[in-house]
Design a protein around this motif. Structure first.
Motif, PDB file in Angstrom:
ATOM      1  N   ARG A   1       0.876  -1.075   0.053  1.00 50.73           N
ATOM      2  CA  ARG A   1       0.073  -0.068   0.174  1.00 50.73           C
ATOM      3  C   ARG A   1       0.767   1.351   0.040  1.00 50.73           C
ATOM      4  O   ARG A   1       0.294   2.157  -0.355  1.00 50.73           O
ATOM      5  N   GLN A   2       2.066   1.389   0.239  1.00 47.54           N
ATOM      6  CA  GLN A   2       3.058   2.298   0.548  1.00 47.54           C
ATOM      7  C   GLN A   2       3.802   2.343  -0.911  1.00 47.54           C
ATOM      8  O   GLN A   2       4.504   3.568  -0.921  1.00 47.54           O
TER       9      GLN A   2
ATOM     10  N   THR B   1       0.674   6.155 -10.756  1.00 51.46           N
ATOM     11  CA  THR B   1       0.469   6.426  -9.481  1.00 51.46           C
ATOM     12  C   THR B   1      -0.483   5.475  -8.864  1.00 51.46           C
ATOM     13  O   THR B   1      -0.726   5.765  -7.499  1.00 51.46           O
ATOM     14  N   MET B   2      -1.108   4.506  -9.376  1.00 50.32           N
ATOM     15  CA  MET B   2      -1.904   3.888  -8.493  1.00 50.32           C
ATOM     16  C   MET B   2      -1.170   2.796  -7.684  1.00 50.32           C
ATOM     17  O   MET B   2      -0.131   2.494  -7.786  1.00 50.32           O
ATOM     18  N   SER B   3      -1.812   2.480  -6.550  1.00 52.98           N
ATOM     19  CA  SER B   3      -1.321   1.816  -5.371  1.00 52.98           C
ATOM     20  C   SER B   3      -0.908   0.489  -5.899  1.00 52.98           C
ATOM     21  O   SER B   3      -1.576  -0.339  -6.503  1.00 52.98           O
ATOM     22  N   LEU B   4       0.259  -0.021  -5.395  1.00 51.90           N
ATOM     23  CA  LEU B   4       0.444  -1.666  -6.031  1.00 51.90           C
ATOM     24  C   LEU B   4      -0.286  -2.654  -5.564  1.00 51.90           C
ATOM     25  O   LEU B   4      -0.566  -3.530  -6.270  1.00 51.90           O
ATOM     26  N   ALA B   5      -1.000  -2.373  -4.199  1.00 55.57           N
ATOM     27  CA  ALA B   5      -1.910  -3.340  -3.580  1.00 55.57           C
ATOM     28  C   ALA B   5      -3.159  -3.311  -4.382  1.00 55.57           C
ATOM     29  O   ALA B   5      -3.582  -4.160  -4.723  1.00 55.57           O
ATOM     30  N   LYS B   6      -3.581  -2.234  -4.980  1.00 55.86           N
ATOM     31  CA  LYS B   6      -5.106  -2.161  -5.812  1.00 55.86           C
ATOM     32  C   LYS B   6      -4.457  -2.675  -7.283  1.00 55.86           C
ATOM     33  O   LYS B   6      -5.564  -3.443  -7.601  1.00 55.86           O
TER      34      LYS B   6
ATOM     35  N   ASP C   1       6.977   1.920  -9.055  1.00 57.46           N
ATOM     36  CA  ASP C   1       7.848   1.784  -8.209  1.00 57.46           C
ATOM     37  C   ASP C   1       8.703   0.685  -8.620  1.00 57.46           C
ATOM     38  O   ASP C   1       9.805   0.078  -8.281  1.00 57.46           O
TER      39      ASP C   1
ATOM     40  N   THR D   1       3.698   2.420  -5.365  1.00 54.97           N
ATOM     41  CA  THR D   1       2.798   2.492  -6.312  1.00 54.97           C
ATOM     42  C   THR D   1       3.478   1.781  -7.590  1.00 54.97           C
ATOM     43  O   THR D   1       4.720   1.022  -7.612  1.00 54.97           O
TER      44      THR D   1
END
Length: 398
Positions: free
Chosen positions: A220-221, A349-354, A226, A223
């Motif tokens: 969640r921290q 920029t989307m969260s990696l978890a999502k 990354d 993107t």
């Protein structure tokens, strides 16, 4: 290769057979019990009393475990009326042998299974523990064998409820439920603090990118930008054959973004995604043009649905099998009719978890990463299962 895998399986089979036949020579013969419920020594595959070179009226306890079926061996170890049938040294040898042979044989190409060997191994070490503390307790060794099997199953495979049901059905004793539950709770808790279960570890060693159903909190921290590492390999909508061949030969990627640049569009724009297998089919069928022109609908006449179907064997055609002349290498292929024009895309920029949840729930193999500004290339990265694996993320951010 295949020869190595077959040789490895045969070598381990021969070694296992020789070892299991030689181990009973280490155990001493014991006199048959006077009140035995079956013939002693027994003749045939089943039975608790294997003679194995012993004198008449005697049996070899280690041979009785090794030369029995797994079902009979488990039944003998779980039995409450066999406390005096097995010697402590024989039980220790049997446990060590089952433990290491299970490790060696499970990872080879032959499907040897692990569930029943774990039960046998756990029952043998549980019974051995029962023999060690037998003088200080009134519990029989069969109970320790049941608890030992439960502890090894819970610690290695992390199965809990199913083990309770299975062991209760095997023993037909509901009073064992509290003890089995406590043993499973302790073994699973201790094992979870050390490593993952044996199946997850094997998939990691084999390199299988299996995604768990939940995302890790640290994702969640981060993107998607990354973890989307380069270099990114793209194709033009109308691409030269030489460029396609060079990229396929020098990379192992399975999917490639297709970009339309001027003069085919006003500005660089993402058209779609094309698979490696489809590119190889196009090269094999030689759907080439001498000039960079768009293909018409008649281009599909030289293809059938079978050409683009996935090979059941999983091997498929390889780029090394393509034979092209220098003249053909200078020709062009229109990739537009063969590309997926609606691939799944996410903003960088989307969260990696999502993104991971979307990737797993939809069952994707590729996910394109697009920029959040218009002054950059239309695609800045591509995500696969490998990019969501914890090992890859920890390598990037130790």
């Amino acid at each position: 290769g295949i020869v190595y895998q077959i040789s490895l399986a045969c070598s381990i089979s021969i070694f296992t057979s020789c070892l299991l036949f030689g181990l009973p020579w280490l155990a001493s013969c014991q006199a048959c019990p006077s009140g035995a419920s079956e013939d002693c020594p027994t003749i045939g595959r089943s039975g608790n009393y294997k003679k194995f070179q012993c004198a008449p009226g005697h049996y070899n306890d280690l041979a009785s475990l090794i030369f029995n079926t797994n079902d009979d061996a488990i039944r003998n170890l779980f039995s409450h009326s066999t406390d005096s049938e097995f010697h402590g040294s024989s039980m220790l040898i049997f446990f060590v042998t089952c433990f290491f042979l299970s490790i060696f044989s499970y990872g080879i190409v032959a499907p040897s299974g692990l569930f029943v060997p774990v039960i046998v191994t756990g029952a043998s070490y549980g019974r051995y523990v029962g023999m060690l503390i037998g003088s200080s307790t009134s519990l029989n060794n069969g109970l320790f064998a049941v608890l030992g099997a439960a502890s090894l199953l819970g610690g290695s495979m992390r199965v809990t409820v199913s083990v309770c049901v299975m062991l209760l059905e095997l023993t037909n004793n509901l009073l064992l439920l509290p003890l089995v539950m406590v043993v499973l709770l302790v073994s699973k808790t201790v094992a979870d603090g050390i490593n993952s279960n044996v199946y997850d570890m094997l998939m990691m060693l084999k390199g299988f990118p299996y995604l768990e159903s939940h995302a890790e909190p640290y994702m969640r921290q981060l993107t998607v930008a990354d973890v989307a590492t380069g270099p990114l390999l793209c194709f033009q909508g109308i691409e030269k054959v030489r460029n396609i061949v060079d990229i396929l030969r020098n990379s192992r990627h399975n999917g490639f973004p297709v970009i339309d640049d001027p003069p085919y569009s006003e500005s660089p724009v993402l058209f779609g995604l094309i698979l490696r297998a489809h590119l190889i089919v196009l090269l094999k069928k030689k759907a080439f043009f001498r000039a960079p022109v768009s293909a018409g609908l008649d281009v599909f006449d030289q293809f059938s649905s079978v050409d683009f179907a996935k090979d059941a064997s999983g091997s498929g055609d390889k780029i090394e099998d393509s034979e092209l002349t220098d003249e053909e290498m200078e020709m062009y292929i229109d990739l537009h009719p063969f590309s997926n024009a609606s691939p799944y895309t996410v903003v960088e920029t989307m969260s990696l978890a999502k993104a991971r949840i979307l990737f797993r729930q939809v069952g994707l193999r590729h996910m394109l990463v697009i920029p959040n500004t218009c002054d950059r290339p239309p695609v800045v990265g591509i995500l696969t299962r490998h990019d969501f694996m914890p090992e890859h993320i920890f390598d990037l951010y130790p």
